[in-house]
Design a protein around this motif. Structure first.
Motif, PDB file in Angstrom:
ATOM      1  N   ALA B  20     -59.665 -50.706  54.165  1.00 40.43           N
ATOM      2  CA  ALA B  20     -58.837 -49.864  55.034  1.00 40.43           C
ATOM      3  C   ALA B  20     -58.859 -50.398  56.468  1.00 40.43           C
ATOM      4  O   ALA B  20     -57.829 -50.406  57.159  1.00 40.43           O
ATOM      5  CB  ALA B  20     -59.336 -48.421  54.999  1.00 40.43           C
ATOM      6  N   ALA B  21     -60.021 -50.835  56.903  1.00 41.35           N
ATOM      7  CA  ALA B  21     -60.119 -51.377  58.265  1.00 41.35           C
ATOM      8  C   ALA B  21     -59.278 -52.640  58.408  1.00 41.35           C
ATOM      9  O   ALA B  21     -58.563 -52.815  59.397  1.00 41.35           O
ATOM     10  CB  ALA B  21     -61.584 -51.670  58.597  1.00 41.35           C
ATOM     11  N   ALA B  22     -59.358 -53.527  57.421  1.00 36.93           N
ATOM     12  CA  ALA B  22     -58.583 -54.767  57.488  1.00 36.93           C
ATOM     13  C   ALA B  22     -57.080 -54.458  57.515  1.00 36.93           C
ATOM     14  O   ALA B  22     -56.318 -55.081  58.259  1.00 36.93           O
ATOM     15  CB  ALA B  22     -58.934 -55.680  56.308  1.00 36.93           C
ATOM     16  N   ASP B  23     -56.667 -53.466  56.703  1.00 35.88           N
ATOM     17  CA  ASP B  23     -55.241 -53.086  56.699  1.00 35.88           C
ATOM     18  C   ASP B  23     -54.813 -52.554  58.065  1.00 35.88           C
ATOM     19  O   ASP B  23     -53.769 -52.935  58.602  1.00 35.88           O
ATOM     20  CB  ASP B  23     -54.986 -52.003  55.643  1.00 35.88           C
ATOM     21  N   LEU B  24     -55.634 -51.670  58.616  1.00 37.44           N
ATOM     22  CA  LEU B  24     -55.285 -51.067  59.900  1.00 37.44           C
ATOM     23  C   LEU B  24     -55.220 -52.130  61.005  1.00 37.44           C
ATOM     24  O   LEU B  24     -54.318 -52.135  61.837  1.00 37.44           O
ATOM     25  CB  LEU B  24     -56.304 -49.986  60.252  1.00 37.44           C
ATOM     26  N   LEU B  25     -56.203 -53.047  60.992  1.00 35.65           N
ATOM     27  CA  LEU B  25     -56.222 -54.125  61.978  1.00 35.65           C
ATOM     28  C   LEU B  25     -54.994 -55.005  61.840  1.00 35.65           C
ATOM     29  O   LEU B  25     -54.401 -55.459  62.824  1.00 35.65           O
ATOM     30  CB  LEU B  25     -57.492 -54.969  61.813  1.00 35.65           C
ATOM     31  N   PRO B 104     -54.801 -61.256  57.995  1.00 38.22           N
ATOM     32  CA  PRO B 104     -54.612 -61.070  59.429  1.00 38.22           C
ATOM     33  C   PRO B 104     -55.595 -60.061  60.042  1.00 38.22           C
ATOM     34  O   PRO B 104     -55.990 -60.212  61.199  1.00 38.22           O
ATOM     35  CB  PRO B 104     -53.158 -60.583  59.543  1.00 38.22           C
ATOM     36  N   GLY B 105     -55.967 -59.067  59.270  1.00 33.31           N
ATOM     37  CA  GLY B 105     -56.898 -58.085  59.791  1.00 33.31           C
ATOM     38  C   GLY B 105     -58.248 -58.711  60.112  1.00 33.31           C
ATOM     39  O   GLY B 105     -58.792 -58.554  61.215  1.00 33.31           O
ATOM     40  N   HIS B 106     -58.786 -59.450  59.157  1.00 30.24           N
ATOM     41  CA  HIS B 106     -60.051 -60.145  59.378  1.00 30.24           C
ATOM     42  C   HIS B 106     -59.908 -61.112  60.545  1.00 30.24           C
ATOM     43  O   HIS B 106     -60.748 -61.170  61.455  1.00 30.24           O
ATOM     44  CB  HIS B 106     -60.453 -60.931  58.123  1.00 30.24           C
ATOM     45  N   SER B 107     -58.869 -61.905  60.483  1.00 26.73           N
ATOM     46  CA  SER B 107     -58.680 -62.966  61.466  1.00 26.73           C
ATOM     47  C   SER B 107     -58.610 -62.421  62.894  1.00 26.73           C
ATOM     48  O   SER B 107     -59.092 -63.066  63.835  1.00 26.73           O
ATOM     49  CB  SER B 107     -57.392 -63.732  61.129  1.00 26.73           C
ATOM     50  N   SER B 108     -58.038 -61.225  63.047  1.00 30.62           N
ATOM     51  CA  SER B 108     -57.865 -60.671  64.393  1.00 30.62           C
ATOM     52  C   SER B 108     -59.192 -60.356  65.063  1.00 30.62           C
ATOM     53  O   SER B 108     -59.256 -60.105  66.256  1.00 30.62           O
ATOM     54  CB  SER B 108     -57.008 -59.407  64.341  1.00 30.62           C
TER      55      SER B 108
END
Lengths: 209, 209
Positions: B20-25, B104-108
């Motif tokens: 969920a965090a990765a999606d939100l990011l 992209p979430g992780h990468s950000s």
DNA sequence: ATGATAACTTGTCAATGTCAAGATATAATT
DNA sequence: AATTATATCTTGACATTGACAAGTTATCAT
């Protein structure tokens, strides 16, 4: 930071808010930014910044735009009295990095598209100018070294490298602080010079892009 | 995203929260992150993530660590069946960029020292592994091309370039969206290849670092 | 001197992260 | 099988935040 106000009107609150924001960003990074803390540091009430910048994004965008202005100025000045294109490119790389180190608050925002408004005319103006200075310098190098290279791509790559250099500098600094390591890091000027030499050699050796 | 819980216990909340965090990011960038929103998306109460990650920084750090794990895996896989050192370096650069685009979430978060805890053992483990994979690949190139080059510096520069490449990719994407420009951008794979060629040519032409 | 207005203050509200106590159900022990 | 321990969650409260709107101040324009 402007002197404390003694009347209702601050006198130069716009300036004071940008300075306070840059200081706070420098201390805490973008993740620790707070509009109320900026207002407190500027000596005004929490809602005062709204008049000058609209919302938090407005203030952050203004700081980023000023960052690109500093960058543009630093680039132009670094090339004065330097006629060799390769040396000019090295001077630009060094100027970029030195600007970022001198203005960490501004620099921390300049790549943050999640925080900064792309609609800002001021931001576009200054970021475009900075980019074009680099473009010209890369073009001059390419003309001397390898006229066949794609200048737009080379410029993007050059820009990418310096952005990445700042990231790595942050990485190395943060890791050194976390580990108490005593490994000496190369100075950022040395690294910038290696970068520009790499770019020039890369352009020289490039068949096409 | 795990299936909705039908009992008190979620079943795999740790996994669901990271997803969920990765999606939100990915949707809002780091500036739009909210722990409560992550909990809502995972279908639990606002304080549930504290058990698994302590605080917001704990969750963000876990996402970043997983990002480096993805990166390491992508690097290793990209080099399989590739024996030429120069081709391996190109494969790594492409893998890095493709991982970032796929996650992209992780990468950000992976360069965000203001949001991520440097004390995390997991983060260090995976970031160190990723860095060492790159180091080996750069060393192999240098051995073939120019044994005199400083491998540590070359690795840092290589890492810097790819980080910067992601920044420029973000820049170009954001600017293209803001201006509705129809200028075709080079694909990120093309640019990654140009990068690695530049690096290799730069190493080849490097007198010292 | 009066009115307009830029520039600020005060007050309010919803949303946030964090903390602590309470509740649930699973695992461990007897 | 019954009881206890514990991991895992929920609820509630609080201080802080950004944003909005009404109110106040003092400077500018007429």
């Amino acid at each position: 930071m402007s002197s404390p106000k003694s009347t209702y009107h601050h006198g130069d609150l716009h300036r004071a808010l940008i300075d306070a924001a840059a200081d706070l960003l420098s201390e805490r990074g973008a993740g620790g930014f707070s509009l109320r803390e900026v207002a407190r540091r500027a000596g005004v009430s929490h809602a005062a910044p709204a008049h000058h910048f609209g919302d938090a994004t407005g203030l952050l965008t203004a700081v980023a735009a000023e960052g690109f202005q500093h960058l543009h100025t630093a680039m132009i000045e670094s090339m004065e009295g330097v006629s060799d294109p390769v040396d000019r490119l090295a001077a630009i790389a060094r100027a970029y990095v030195e600007m970022a180190i001198a203005h960490p608050g501004h620099s921390s925002l300049m790549g943050r598209h999640d925080l900064v408004s792309p609609d800002s005319q001021l931001l576009r103006e200054w970021s475009t100018r900075a980019y074009e200075s680099l473009h010209e310098a890369v073009a001059a190098v390419a003309e001397e070294v390898n006229p066949e290279v794609d200048i737009d791509n080379a410029t993007r790559l050059c820009w990418a490298m310096v952005e990445g250099l700042l990231q790595v500098h942050d990485n190395m600094t943060a890791m050194a602080e976390a580990s108490g390591a005593d490994t000496p890091l190369p100075t950022i000027g040395d690294v910038a010079e290696v970068f520009s030499n790499l770019i020039v050699d890369g352009i020289r050796g490039s068949d096409s892009a």
